[in-house]
Design an enzyme around this catalytic site. Structure first.
Site, PDB file in Angstrom:
ATOM      1  N   GLU A  83       0.822  -1.207   0.000  1.00 16.01           N
ATOM      2  CA  GLU A  83       0.000   0.000   0.000  1.00 16.01           C
ATOM      3  C   GLU A  83       0.858   1.259   0.000  1.00 16.01           C
ATOM      4  O   GLU A  83       0.541   2.236  -0.686  1.00 16.01           O
ATOM      5  CB  GLU A  83      -0.940  -0.002   1.222  1.00 16.01           C
ATOM      6  CG  GLU A  83      -1.985  -1.095   1.205  1.00 16.01           C
ATOM      7  CD  GLU A  83      -3.102  -0.849   0.208  1.00 16.01           C
ATOM      8  OE1 GLU A  83      -3.938  -1.752   0.042  1.00 16.01           O
ATOM      9  OE2 GLU A  83      -3.150   0.231  -0.410  1.00 16.01           O
TER      10      GLU A  83
ATOM     11  N   ARG B 277       0.587   3.841  -3.151  1.00 17.08           N
ATOM     12  CA  ARG B 277      -0.022   5.127  -2.833  1.00 17.08           C
ATOM     13  C   ARG B 277       1.022   6.221  -2.659  1.00 17.08           C
ATOM     14  O   ARG B 277       0.899   7.308  -3.230  1.00 17.08           O
ATOM     15  CB  ARG B 277      -0.865   5.026  -1.557  1.00 17.08           C
ATOM     16  CG  ARG B 277      -1.997   4.024  -1.651  1.00 17.08           C
ATOM     17  CD  ARG B 277      -2.953   4.163  -0.482  1.00 17.08           C
ATOM     18  NE  ARG B 277      -3.778   2.979  -0.317  1.00 17.08           N
ATOM     19  CZ  ARG B 277      -5.001   2.978   0.200  1.00 17.08           C
ATOM     20  NH1 ARG B 277      -5.543   4.104   0.600  1.00 17.08           N
ATOM     21  NH2 ARG B 277      -5.684   1.859   0.330  1.00 17.08           N
TER      22      ARG B 277
END
Length: 643
Positions: free
Chosen positions: A268, A272
């Site tokens: 993640e 991101r």
């Protein structure tokens, strides 16, 4: 695409310990006394050390090495016939003069020690006169100085690298007034989401738009890393919201700190944060984004310290200690996580001239190529200690999805020179077509999940990205099957639109079945929610780019209106818990990917094709655009450091 497995598995937590004032009724007085006691303790230790140094200094009458002058030095010598005194093979010259000189030096040193003692005592007395708040302020000032020094060390300049040819970052205005109005509506929704995050959740990872406060999940650890800011930057930029972009840049420059004791998801944080920072750098040219991306990447590298080189799912940014999710099959790493690093890591090596990032992801690829695959399929779990597959569960949705996406995009990002990646993609898609893709009784094409030799006839919202992937990979496919894969993409887009159209809110559920008479409908209550996910809209956009069939813009507008009607609240946008209910309850989370992906894909859907053209840009799985690198065989030859 954020896998559902990365959301908290349950609300159970250990009960909090009561460490408040009631547990320690005298804590304030104790704190003040303990601070003074500690200061006195440090002072006494300092005085003891100084007096100890004074009394235990070598006697200069016996050891003539005390003087640091250049006139009288220790000279190796063995002949004592010329009046010198030999001590252990060293001749000492000028004895009478030296003794007087050394006595003066000792006296000078004693006086200096006394003066230092008196100064230290005066400073300690002054400290003890200060209030607790003043002492804390001084401590904080010293801490800040140390942090700034560390930041200076981390911010070493990176080697200059020629930027790829960047095309289509300030364009896309549609001529049709109706399309332009729809695009402006999407921009207004982005402004609403950002402004409320700015007001109520600034610096937090995400926003609770109803409670109007910050929100975070276990994928970001326990730190305020401003995930929404980093994730939204490139969307703000391409929408022309430059004041908001500068706000985000300023926060990142001053506040984004990765030296925190926080355990984060490698996957993640890569898609991101590193993806978002790299995209912001390429679009704006602002060096701060590149520097921050490289700093963060260095914090993720310890996750690769496993017996196989397959990274852990999580890593502590401060200690570098990694581990896997407790629920993953026998301590396994997850295919969609360790297989979704390639795009960002190749760009990191390109920008830094350091091959370590490229080597890490190529090692993963080489290991996967050597492994046997049941029925040609990649299982979702791989043990990083043994290098063996976990349970034989294969999915193009959660746990597997973006691994296949990144094989295709590695080829596209290399300007179609990474033929090894393309072959792996083609092989995988052929196996998926053979074993996972079926038609329902009602004629809907769906992608099921393979579990221990059995096909589960269920498709997740996450899997809906595959329609766009098939269309994106159609050109260059084997056996001249471009038309076949474009058609397959269209069929998946249609099925996913049906999953939206068959709900009350016209928003799609998290998962839907194809059993008996039930088609494209969620059956279980815990699969009826919609959390602002982008995958269906992502497929609409790719299909629009490749076909210009107006139905994709129509379907995208339906979704835009439904989100604005049922997910919009005064404090932002929230997910809903049941898309089949006419009065749904909110989950009170504005996901960072809503700003990064959902709204970006909608904006692109109503823009001209010259905004971020697909011949020049490849989107990572969080919709962060990275430029195509014109590299020879992906050896990063575009960087002077590799020439």
């Amino acid at each position: 695409m954020t896998t559902p497995a990365l959301l908290p598995l349950s609300g159970r937590r250990l009960p909090p310990l009561n460490l408040g004032a009631s547990a320690f009724p005298h804590h304030r007085a104790t704190l003040r006394l303990s601070e003074k006691f500690i200061l006195l303790l440090i002072l006494s230790a300092f005085i003891t050390l100084c007096f100890g140094a004074f009394f235990f200094l070598p006697d200069s009458s016996k050891h003539k090495r005390f003087d640091l002058g250049l006139e009288d030095v220790l000279i190796p010598h063995v002949d004592t016939s010329k009046g010198g005194k030999n001590l252990g093979g060293f001749l000492i010259h000028g004895q009478g003069h030296d003794e007087h000189r050394h006595r003066e030096e000792e006296e000078r040193l004693r006086n200096k020690i006394r003066a230092d003692h008196e100064k230290a005592l005066e400073e300690a007395k002054e400290k003890l006169k200060k209030s607790r708040d003043e002492i804390q302020a001084e401590i904080q000032t010293e801490k800040n100085k140390v942090v700034q020094e560390l930041k200076k060390k981390d911010s070493k300049p990176l080697p200059p690298v020629p930027l790829p040819n960047l095309i289509g970052i300030n364009s896309g205005e549609p001529a049709d007034p109706d399309v332009r109005e729809k695009r402006n509506k999407v921009k207004e929704m982005m402004k609403h989401a950002w402004d409320n995050y700015r007001q109520y959740g600034w610096g937090h990872n995400e926003l609770k738009p109803i409670a109007r406060k910050g929100h975070t999940t276990n994928i970001f650890g326990n730190s305020q890393m401003g995930a929404t800011i980093v994730d939204a930057l490139d969307t703000l930029y391409i929408m022309g919201l430059h004041d908001e972009f500068r706000e985000g840049q300023e926060w990142i420059d001053k506040n984004l700190d990765f030296s925190v004791n926080s355990e984060v998801s490698v996957f993640e944080v890569n898609i991101r944060f590193i993806g978002g920072l790299l995209a912001a750098y390429y679009l704006s040219g602002q060096e701060v984004f590149k520097i921050k991306a490289v700093q963060l990447a260095g914090k993720l590298l310890p996750a690769f310290n496993t017996p196989t080189g397959i990274p852990w799912a999580m890593v502590n940014l401060k200690s570098g200690v990694g581990r896997n999710w407790g629920w993953a099959s026998a301590g396994s790493s997850i295919l969609a996580e360790f297989g979704t690093l390639h795009m960002e890591f190749v760009h990191l090596s390109y920008l830094t001239g350091d091959p370590v990032y490229y080597n890490k992801v190529m090692h993963i690829r080489k290991l996967l190529q050597k492994m046997d695959r049941p029925n040609g399929l990649y299982p979702n779990y791989l043990n990083p200690r043994t290098g063996r597959w976990g349970q034989h569960h294969t999915s193009v949705g959660g746990l597997g999805d973006s691994f296949y996406e990144y094989l295709l995009k590695a080829w596209l990002m290399s300007d179609k020179t990474d033929t090894e990646a393309r072959k792996m993609y083609d092989d995988a898609i052929e196996a998926i077509e053979k074993h996972l893709i079926r038609k329902s009784n009602g004629g809907l094409t769906f992608i099921g999940e393979w579990k221990n030799g059995h096909l589960e006839r269920k498709m997740g919202h996450l899997t809906c990205f595959a329609g766009g992937m098939f269309a994106l990979g159609a050109d260059g496919s084997r056996d001249d099957k471009a038309g076949h894969y474009l058609q397959l993409g269209a069929e998946i887009a249609h099925t996913c639109h049906e999953s939206y159209d068959r709900t009350t809110l016209k928003l799609g559920p998290e998962a839907f079945k194809f059993d008996g008479g039930v088609e494209a409908v969620a059956v279980r209550q815990n699969e009826k929610y919609y959390i602002l996910r982008p995958e269906v809209i992502e497929t609409y956009w790719y299909m629009w780019r490749f076909t210009h069939d107006p139905k994709y813009r129509q379907w995208g507008w339906e979704a835009t209106q439904a989100i604005d009607k049922y997910c919009r609240v005064s404090g932002g946008f929230s997910g809903v818990k049941d898309v089949y209910s006419s009065s749904p309850t909110y989950d009170d989370v504005q996901q960072s990917f809503f700003l990064a992906e959902t709204l970006k894909y909608l904006y692109l859907l109503f823009s001209n094709d010259d905004l971020l053209p697909l011949d020049n840009w490849v989107f990572n799985t969080e919709a962060h655009p990275l430029p195509v690198l014109h590299l020879a065989n992906t050896t990063l030859s575009g960087n002077p450091a590799y020439r």
